[in-house]
Design an enzyme around this catalytic site. Sequence first.
Site, PDB file in Angstrom:
ATOM      1  N   HIS A 177      -5.366 -17.695  -2.095  1.00  0.00           N
ATOM      2  CA  HIS A 177      -4.737 -16.412  -2.387  1.00  0.00           C
ATOM      3  C   HIS A 177      -3.915 -15.962  -1.175  1.00  0.00           C
ATOM      4  CE1 HIS A 177      -7.448 -16.237  -5.824  1.00  0.00           C
ATOM      5  NE2 HIS A 177      -8.448 -16.479  -4.987  1.00  0.00           N
ATOM      6  N   HIS A 228       5.026  -2.513  -6.584  1.00  0.00           N
ATOM      7  CA  HIS A 228       5.449  -1.788  -7.779  1.00  0.00           C
ATOM      8  C   HIS A 228       4.571  -0.566  -8.025  1.00  0.00           C
ATOM      9  CE1 HIS A 228       5.633  -0.952 -12.146  1.00  0.00           C
ATOM     10  NE2 HIS A 228       6.897  -1.335 -12.037  1.00  0.00           N
ATOM     11  N   ASN A 233       5.300   0.742  -0.441  1.00  0.00           N
ATOM     12  CA  ASN A 233       4.952   0.219   0.883  1.00  0.00           C
ATOM     13  C   ASN A 233       3.983   1.197   1.541  1.00  0.00           C
ATOM     14  OD1 ASN A 233       4.779  -0.609   3.542  1.00  0.00           O
ATOM     15  ND2 ASN A 233       6.975  -0.860   3.844  1.00  0.00           N
TER      16      ASN A 233
END
Length: 509
Positions: free
Chosen positions: A404, A437, A441
């Site tokens: 990941h 999304h 940030n």
Amino acid sequence: MDTEIPGGGAAVGVQIHCSRRLPDFLQSVNLKYVKLGYHYLVSNLLTLCLVPLMIGILIQASQTNPDDLRHLWLHLQYNLVSVIICSAILVSATTVYITRRPRPVFLVDYACYRPPDHLQVRFHQFMDHSKLTGDFTESTLEFQRKILERSGLGEETYVPQAMHYLPPRPSMSAAREEAEQVMFGALDALFSDTCIKPKDIGILVVNCSLFNPTPSLSAMIVNKYKLRGNIRSFNLGGMGCSAGVIAIDLASDLLQVHRNTYAVVVSTENITQNWYFGNDRSMLIPNCLFRVGGAAILLSNRSRDRRRAKYRLVHVVRTHRGADDKAFSCVYQKQDDVGKTGVSLSKDLMAIAGGALKTNITTLGPLVLPISEQLLFFATLLVKKLLKSNAKPYIPDFKLAFNHFCIHAGGRAVIDELEKNLQLLPEHVEASRMTLHRFGNTSSSSIWYELAYTEAKGRMRKGNRVWQIAFGSGFKCNSAVWEALRHVQPSRNGPWEDCIDKYPVKVVT
């Protein structure tokens, strides 16, 4: 009589096209399995060599004469002093190794702050508020609109309460309120999930780049939760979006010194007093990207915590390019021509980030990559040097080292660049894109929202390795590698709890 087949020409065309593509497809499949076979062979070379050797030794031992073994035992009895000395040396060396080896650092649990829904900001709200402030020209308003549309952010990100007023109210008290809501919200969730008493915390590390009041943020936490008087507390400021990994590294080092204790790391950023109200385009981008968020992480060096911990810290690799003037100034807080303060992002930012990434993975690669990839990298580098070729160096396949990837959600361009340079697949950057999304940030805490996304999707299995990589002002590139100690389930009241089924979503580019 000739019979015409409807669509026959198209069918033949498809058949011919497929037949031409078939050898290429088979070749790619064969190359894939050749590489996998090579990787397996090299990775297990030691085992493949030792097994025949051990079988040979056992066969030889089974054929040994019992009189020879008796003779060896008598020889050892006559050399008792040598045996005792050798045993003492072996015991001493083992004791030194056990006491000096690094203590394992466990990630017991973590919590990400989920702001209340009334702090969400839609694109049209963002633009309407920006226009009504009267601080921006028409051209800079259009610039912000384009940045929003291409940013990868969705319509449910959060901005602080002070930015919802008209006009905005960025004050010291409002900034303190934002910091308290984020830090205390994450810590309350962490203490609730882990049942850890605040008095048990021995180490506290807080990182927030742009807001550093007096008393410090770490002192605010000590006061709120009445932490003990001998706590080791640290407050990291001005270190950018990669400070979360720095805070983990500092806490890990402290856990090597202080025995049987817990460390809490709080990673956040403060927006209230750092919103830019000018027209310098290089300083407007943070307004469009940065959003409210924070995370609290509980670390432990207690061996008994291994059973309930989620992860074990494997490596931390830090790269600092501050000696280079361009790298130092590519993310820079300053005043514009009319005295308004903001953070300027240089046009060279992506190139500088790429250079920092290259340096970082050069150090990280030998620590995590299988020997098969290291041999390929070294071989191509050697050929390039000997033949003085201009061919690009071999890019190691980090997908063989990690399951990941948590890439700092600094913006769509950052994620795109790393996906391309590291030759990742869309599923490897899904957590980063969806975090950008949904939450925007969130600076140093974004890598924790991404890890929470992976857990919420049920993808974290025992033994999986996670690479957290973040970039920050200075300029810095920092990496943290974690290993899952069990099949990890999402924590209660996680940031994705009520919306994970809606993701992934298609992001407009």
